[in-house]
Design a protein around this motif. Structure first.
Motif, PDB file in Angstrom:
ATOM      1  N   SER A 400       6.508 -12.489  -0.701  1.00 31.72           N
ATOM      2  CA  SER A 400       6.637 -10.788  -0.281  1.00 31.72           C
ATOM      3  C   SER A 400       5.958 -10.443   0.632  1.00 31.72           C
ATOM      4  CB  SER A 400       6.785 -10.011  -1.494  1.00 31.72           C
ATOM      5  OG  SER A 400       5.488  -9.907  -2.058  1.00 31.72           O
ATOM      6  N   LEU A 401       6.405  -9.794   1.521  1.00 30.66           N
ATOM      7  CA  LEU A 401       5.378  -8.923   2.666  1.00 30.66           C
ATOM      8  C   LEU A 401       4.459  -9.981   3.104  1.00 30.66           C
ATOM      9  CD1 LEU A 401       5.325  -5.276   1.417  1.00 30.66           C
ATOM     10  CD2 LEU A 401       7.000  -6.269   2.977  1.00 30.66           C
ATOM     11  N   ALA A 404       1.341  -7.857   4.325  1.00 28.56           N
ATOM     12  CA  ALA A 404       0.771  -7.052   3.261  1.00 28.56           C
ATOM     13  C   ALA A 404      -0.345  -8.276   2.728  1.00 28.56           C
ATOM     14  CB  ALA A 404       1.456  -6.383   2.672  1.00 28.56           C
ATOM     15  N   TRP A 405      -0.101  -9.316   2.538  1.00 27.50           N
ATOM     16  CA  TRP A 405      -0.970 -10.222   1.962  1.00 27.50           C
ATOM     17  C   TRP A 405      -1.988 -10.772   2.840  1.00 27.50           C
ATOM     18  CZ3 TRP A 405      -1.087 -11.857  -3.212  1.00 27.50           C
ATOM     19  CH2 TRP A 405      -0.150 -11.461  -4.067  1.00 27.50           C
ATOM     20  N   ARG A 408      -4.482  -8.050   3.166  1.00 34.72           N
ATOM     21  CA  ARG A 408      -5.301  -7.763   2.014  1.00 34.72           C
ATOM     22  C   ARG A 408      -6.474  -8.897   1.921  1.00 34.72           C
ATOM     23  NH1 ARG A 408      -8.614  -6.935  -0.774  1.00 34.72           N
ATOM     24  NH2 ARG A 408      -8.782  -6.260  -2.871  1.00 34.72           N
ATOM     25  N   TRP A 501       2.732   0.837  -3.451  1.00 31.85           N
ATOM     26  CA  TRP A 501       3.073  -0.316  -2.769  1.00 31.85           C
ATOM     27  C   TRP A 501       3.572  -1.446  -3.947  1.00 31.85           C
ATOM     28  CZ3 TRP A 501       3.214  -0.140   2.391  1.00 31.85           C
ATOM     29  CH2 TRP A 501       2.276   0.923   3.042  1.00 31.85           C
ATOM     30  N   HIS A 502       3.358  -1.181  -5.123  1.00 31.22           N
ATOM     31  CA  HIS A 502       3.679  -2.415  -5.961  1.00 31.22           C
ATOM     32  C   HIS A 502       5.406  -2.621  -5.951  1.00 31.22           C
ATOM     33  CE1 HIS A 502      -0.081  -2.121  -8.464  1.00 31.22           C
ATOM     34  NE2 HIS A 502      -0.267  -2.491  -7.530  1.00 31.22           N
ATOM     35  N   VAL A 505       5.578  -4.961  -2.933  1.00 30.63           N
ATOM     36  CA  VAL A 505       4.884  -6.260  -3.122  1.00 30.63           C
ATOM     37  C   VAL A 505       5.416  -6.963  -4.387  1.00 30.63           C
ATOM     38  CG1 VAL A 505       2.651  -7.383  -3.302  1.00 30.63           C
ATOM     39  CG2 VAL A 505       2.873  -5.231  -1.767  1.00 30.63           C
TER      40      VAL A 505
END
Length: 534
Positions: A400-401, A404-405, A408, A501-502, A505
């Motif tokens: 997922s995304l 985003a990972w 982070r 955002w969960h 994600v």
């Protein structure tokens, strides 16, 4: 305060071959020994155990968390006892009946008082070994520079040297091995060299890249460690161990580039980078976190070259000689490429990473525990879903995304964490204790449950669980749960800030894992199903 260690006796000179007493019957002749290994979950300890087993010895491992050893291929062949090197009672029980004890632990990264912890643990270990009647201690420390006062050494090297003296003064025959840079797939020294060279074609480097060091291949370290179990009882001293090449760190980076097939590296040494600044820089460029990089850098300030090669009187070099630097590099690169790394620096606990408790502990009752739970029915077998779960992370991604990972991971690196840099030990299999990007494998119940514990910088403790099961009507169910235990107000604010955002994600992750498993199950044999990431 613990009482100071008695001043160690001066190391006795090695006897000449003619004057050396004959070894006791059976020593060095293949007689099985009863051996205790501390640090078996670490880089060298985990590799030493199978060497000792292959030599026919009986092996016992001391571990604070025995579960960390259960997934090693050799775990069923050893006795595992729970204990700690700072607890005399558990040490005494672990050492009972042993002929040889390997001391392969240190407190580096445990906090500012790690030298005192190392000192106390070494005293306890030596006393317990003496009380148990253990015939020999074998310790691996660091090679120290000649002519440099101990007060000028890095805390890391100073502590290693002190531990060696304490063990030599214990009254138990002790072999203290001193090595510089260990070259092998997964060692901290090798990982630093590899990532610096691969990621920086042009490097502005500190002066320590011109310092001469004598690296040694991990296969030679293991051969020597295993061989020391059969040293005669009158041998109690330090030994310098190293490979056949003496190089500067600059030489090592250039030779790495040549062996790895990389373009030549441009290296420009400057004199303005202190060890602290160098370690912060290495923490950004390489997978090593700052608390581990700094002692490695500080240890390179002084020349570390072997001053003697006396151990060959008892443990001769192999017929082909010690492994050269280039050969050690080729072996390390091959093992990494084949996914055969048995233990890695990242398989040891990360300094500053959260430790106990677990979300399954009863002590959690009454505390705040946020959770994000997802469940999806999958048109595939539980085995098909489990294959996707166990292969998650590293180059396979997180379903997922990706942006985003990645973001982070970069935020974690900027704050001094490990980020998404450690990858996986094996592309398809996980075991308890493995690192997995910025997670660590906390539990593996094959076919049912994978629990990961976060080692990113967080104001609290976090876990991610993934598993499979069956619904009441017999269909396969994928289950996923993210857990967070906040520390103070900052922890609560963090959860509330990221929870919006969960859905993207964690919701996307559950959806894509289920879709990938279903696609793989539906694909004709011999074809592959794509990995959705959106």
């Amino acid at each position: 305060m613990p009482t100071p260690a008695p001043p160690p006796p001066a190391p006795s000179p090695a006897p000449s071959p003619a004057a050396r007493p004959s070894p006791p019957p059976g020593a060095g002749a293949g007689q099985p020994l009863r051996i205790l290994v501390t640090g078996a979950s670490g880089y060298l300890g985990g590799r030493l155990v199978p060497e000792l087993l292959a030599a026919g010895h009986t092996v016992r491992c001391l571990a604070r968390t025995p579960a960390k050893l259960r997934d090693h291929p050799w775990s069923a062949q050893v006795e595992v006892v729970r204990g700690d090197v700072t607890d005399h009672g558990s040490l005494r029980r672990a050492l009972d009946g042993t002929d040889v004890a390997y001391y392969l632990v240190h407190a580096l990264g445990s906090g500012p008082d790690f030298e005192e912890t190392d000192r106390r643990a070494a005293r306890l270990f030596g006393a317990a070994a003496r009380d148990a009647g253990t015939g020999r201690i074998v310790y691996l420390g660091g090679l120290t520079p000649e002519g440099v006062p101990e007060r000028e050494l890095s805390p890391h090297l100073r502590s290693r040297a002190e531990v060696g003296r304490i063990l030599l003064a214990s009254g138990v025959p002790t072999a203290v091995l001193r090595a510089a840079v260990v070259i092998g797939s997964g060692s901290a020294s090798f990982e630093m060299l590899r990532h610096l060279t691969e990621r920086l074609p042009v490097m502005v480097t500190p002066r320590w890249v011109r310092t001469r060091v004598q690296p040694i291949a991990v296969r030679d370290v293991l051969r020597i460690l295993a061989g020391c179990a059969t040293l005669p009882p009158d041998v109690s001293r330090t030994f310098d161990i190293g490979g056949p090449d003496v190089l500067t760190y600059q030489d090592m980076m250039r030779r790495y580039a040549a062996v790895a097939g990389l373009p030549p590296r441009l290296i420009v040494p400057v004199g303005v980078l202190s060890p602290r600044l160098s370690s912060l820089w290495i923490g950004i460029v390489t997978p090593l976190p700052g608390p581990l990089a700094r002692p490695l850098v500080e240890s390179l300030r002084h020349e570390v070259v072997c001053r003697e090669h006396d151990l060959t009187r008892w443990l001769p070099d192999p017929p082909q000689g010690p492994t050269g630097f280039d050969a050690a590099l080729r072996l390390a690169l091959k093992r990494i490429g084949d996914g055969e790394v048995a233990t890695r620096w990242s398989s040891a606990a990360t300094p500053g990473a959260p430790s106990d408790p677990l979300p399954t502990d009863p002590d959690w009752a009454g505390g705040s525990l946020y959770s994000d739970t997802r469940e999806r029915t999958v048109d595939a077998s539980p085995e098909a879903v489990w294959r996707i779960i166990e292969s998650i992370g590293g180059e396979n991604g997180w379903y997922s995304l990706p942006a985003a990972w990645a973001a982070r991971g970069w935020l974690d690196r900027l704050s001094g964490g490990v980020g998404l840099r450690r990858g996986r030990r094996d592309p398809a299999r996980l075991r308890v204790g493995d690192s997995l990007d910025f997670w660590r494998v906390e539990e593996v119940d094959p076919g049912r449950l994978l629990r990961l514990r976060a080692e990113m910088r967080l104001p609290g403790l976090a876990w991610l669980e993934m598993g499979t099961g069956r619904s009441e009507d017999g269909r396969t169910v994928y289950r996923q749960r993210a857990l967070f235990h906040p520390h103070g107000l900052a922890g609560h604010l963090y959860w509330w800030a990221v929870s919006p955002w969960h859905h993207l994600v964690f919701g996307g992750m559950a959806r894509n894992i289920a879709a990938t498993a279903a696609g793989a199950a539906a694909a004709p044999r011999g074809t592959g199903a794509g990995t959705p990431t959106g």
